[in-house]
Scaffold this motif. Structure first.
Motif, PDB file in Angstrom:
ATOM      1  N   MET A 265     -42.575 -81.384 -34.765  1.00 14.61           N
ATOM      2  CA  MET A 265     -43.759 -81.023 -33.993  1.00 14.61           C
ATOM      3  C   MET A 265     -43.296 -80.381 -32.691  1.00 14.61           C
ATOM      4  SD  MET A 265     -47.211 -83.255 -33.362  1.00 14.61           S
ATOM      5  CE  MET A 265     -46.514 -84.478 -32.266  1.00 14.61           C
ATOM      6  N   THR A 266     -43.943 -79.277 -32.299  1.00  8.65           N
ATOM      7  CA  THR A 266     -43.545 -78.566 -31.085  1.00  8.65           C
ATOM      8  C   THR A 266     -44.005 -79.339 -29.849  1.00  8.65           C
ATOM      9  OG1 THR A 266     -45.579 -77.282 -30.819  1.00  8.65           O
ATOM     10  CG2 THR A 266     -43.923 -76.428 -32.359  1.00  8.65           C
ATOM     11  N   PRO A 267     -43.486 -78.972 -28.649  1.00 11.88           N
ATOM     12  CA  PRO A 267     -43.938 -79.637 -27.415  1.00 11.88           C
ATOM     13  C   PRO A 267     -45.444 -79.512 -27.190  1.00 11.88           C
ATOM     14  CG  PRO A 267     -41.912 -78.434 -27.011  1.00 11.88           C
ATOM     15  CD  PRO A 267     -42.348 -78.061 -28.389  1.00 11.88           C
ATOM     16  N   LYS A 268     -46.071 -78.480 -27.784  1.00  9.81           N
ATOM     17  CA  LYS A 268     -47.516 -78.286 -27.648  1.00  9.81           C
ATOM     18  C   LYS A 268     -48.292 -78.978 -28.780  1.00  9.81           C
ATOM     19  CE  LYS A 268     -47.619 -75.625 -23.974  1.00  9.81           C
ATOM     20  NZ  LYS A 268     -48.322 -76.021 -22.721  1.00  9.81           N
ATOM     21  N   SER A 269     -47.591 -79.828 -29.532  1.00 12.73           N
ATOM     22  CA  SER A 269     -48.212 -80.608 -30.613  1.00 12.73           C
ATOM     23  C   SER A 269     -48.739 -79.741 -31.756  1.00 12.73           C
ATOM     24  CB  SER A 269     -49.330 -81.508 -30.064  1.00 12.73           C
ATOM     25  OG  SER A 269     -48.797 -82.485 -29.200  1.00 12.73           O
ATOM     26  N   TYR A 270     -47.975 -78.735 -32.134  1.00 16.32           N
ATOM     27  CA  TYR A 270     -48.226 -78.010 -33.369  1.00 16.32           C
ATOM     28  C   TYR A 270     -47.179 -78.437 -34.395  1.00 16.32           C
ATOM     29  CZ  TYR A 270     -51.818 -74.979 -31.430  1.00 16.32           C
ATOM     30  OH  TYR A 270     -52.984 -74.499 -30.865  1.00 16.32           O
ATOM     31  N   ILE A 271     -47.606 -78.648 -35.637  1.00 18.01           N
ATOM     32  CA  ILE A 271     -46.720 -79.143 -36.684  1.00 18.01           C
ATOM     33  C   ILE A 271     -45.676 -78.084 -37.026  1.00 18.01           C
ATOM     34  CG2 ILE A 271     -46.617 -80.001 -39.063  1.00 18.01           C
ATOM     35  CD1 ILE A 271     -49.606 -80.789 -38.697  1.00 18.01           C
TER      36      ILE A 271
END
Length: 294
Positions: A265-271
């Protein structure tokens, strides 16, 4: 439980033999002592069985309350079925550029989820008159309520509705509210819903990233009553999202249905690897999407 019962029987047998030998040593011509000891041993045996059974029941209830009554998790993907083909296409950076194709694949996946979930619903046998006689056929006892989180969930919701075509519908408005430092909170805005008391609810959100939007959607349901069972449905989930929901929602009447689980998961909360922004791919890019995805 079976193991505990076996141990008790062994203990009883050893205790009985010891007492019989002791009693025989005291008075080898008397059977009164042995009979009393047998009686005593039977009473002790059933008393101990009762205590152990009660302890097992109590520990289950306490454990359920504290930690053990976690939702059941079912993953449909990676099992060599057609859903894997649809998952591949919605992930594919080239194929997903066609919004119509993307929505159609989300729709198809929704249909497959509906079919699998339908196996968990309650049925009653009904007599159906055919042109040639009477057929006894299982039919749904009660229709579920289909709920989704706008806007990304619409395509999958329509697929669920295609199969469960007599279901009532619930729509939840929630969004990511970004702050100046790039962080965000999930904001709940509005819900249009029928009464949910005693009903089975199927709540869909195609991407389960942090798990917070699904949690908010789940909690919002209870403003309209207490469902008998809730099926949470996501096409792709992060591992963190699954863990978050498992830890934040403690109930045994919840089933989490997933197409696939991704580890990142990215720091921006995208899978990651995920597929990007499902809402944008299905319905067009939002103004703030490019700025907030990375």
């Amino acid at each position: 439980m079976f193991f505990n019962f076996t141990i008790l029987l062994l203990e009883f047998s050893i205790s009985r033999n010891e007492n019989e030998n002791h009693c025989h040593f005291l008075n080898e011509n008397s059977h009164f002592c042995t009979a009393n000891l047998w009686q005593k041993n039977y009473i002790i045996l059933f008393y101990r069985i009762g205590l152990r059974f009660a302890a097992v029941q109590l520990s289950y209830k306490i454990g359920c309350f504290i930690n053990f009554c976690k939702m059941e998790i079912k993953v449909l993907g990676n099992n060599h079925s057609i859903i894997d083909q649809y998952l591949a296409e919605i992930r594919d950076v080239t194929i997903q550029k066609d919004p119509l194709r993307f929505r159609e694949n989300m729709y198809r996946i929704g249909e497959l989820f509906a079919y699998e979930i339908s196996k968990e619903l309650e049925y009653s046998v009904k007599e159906v008159t055919t042109p040639l006689g009477i057929a006894n056929v299982p039919v749904l006892e009660n229709q579920p309520v289909l709920a989704t989180i706008l806007r990304a969930g619409l395509a999958m919701h329509n697929g669920l509705l295609k199969i469960l075509d007599r279901a009532e519908n619930c729509f939840i408005s929630a969004y990511r509210k970004y702050s100046e430092n790039g962080g965000f909170e999930i904001e709940f805005e509005y819900m249009a819903s029928p009464l949910l008391d005693g009903k089975v609810v199927i709540l869909s959100d195609p991407m389960l990233a942090s798990g917070k939007s699904m949690e908010i959607g789940y909690e919002a349901l209870f403003s309209k009553g207490t469902p008998s069972h809730v099926h949470l449905v996501s096409i792709i989930s992060s591992r963190q999202g699954v863990e978050y929901l498992s830890n934040s929602i403690k109930a045994s009447n919840i089933t989490l249905w997933l197409g696939a689980i991704d580890e990142g998961m990215t720091p921006k909360s995208y899978i990651s690897p995920g597929l990007g922004d499902a809402g944008d791919l299905a319905y067009g890019e939002k103004v703030d999407s490019k700025m907030n995805q990375k």
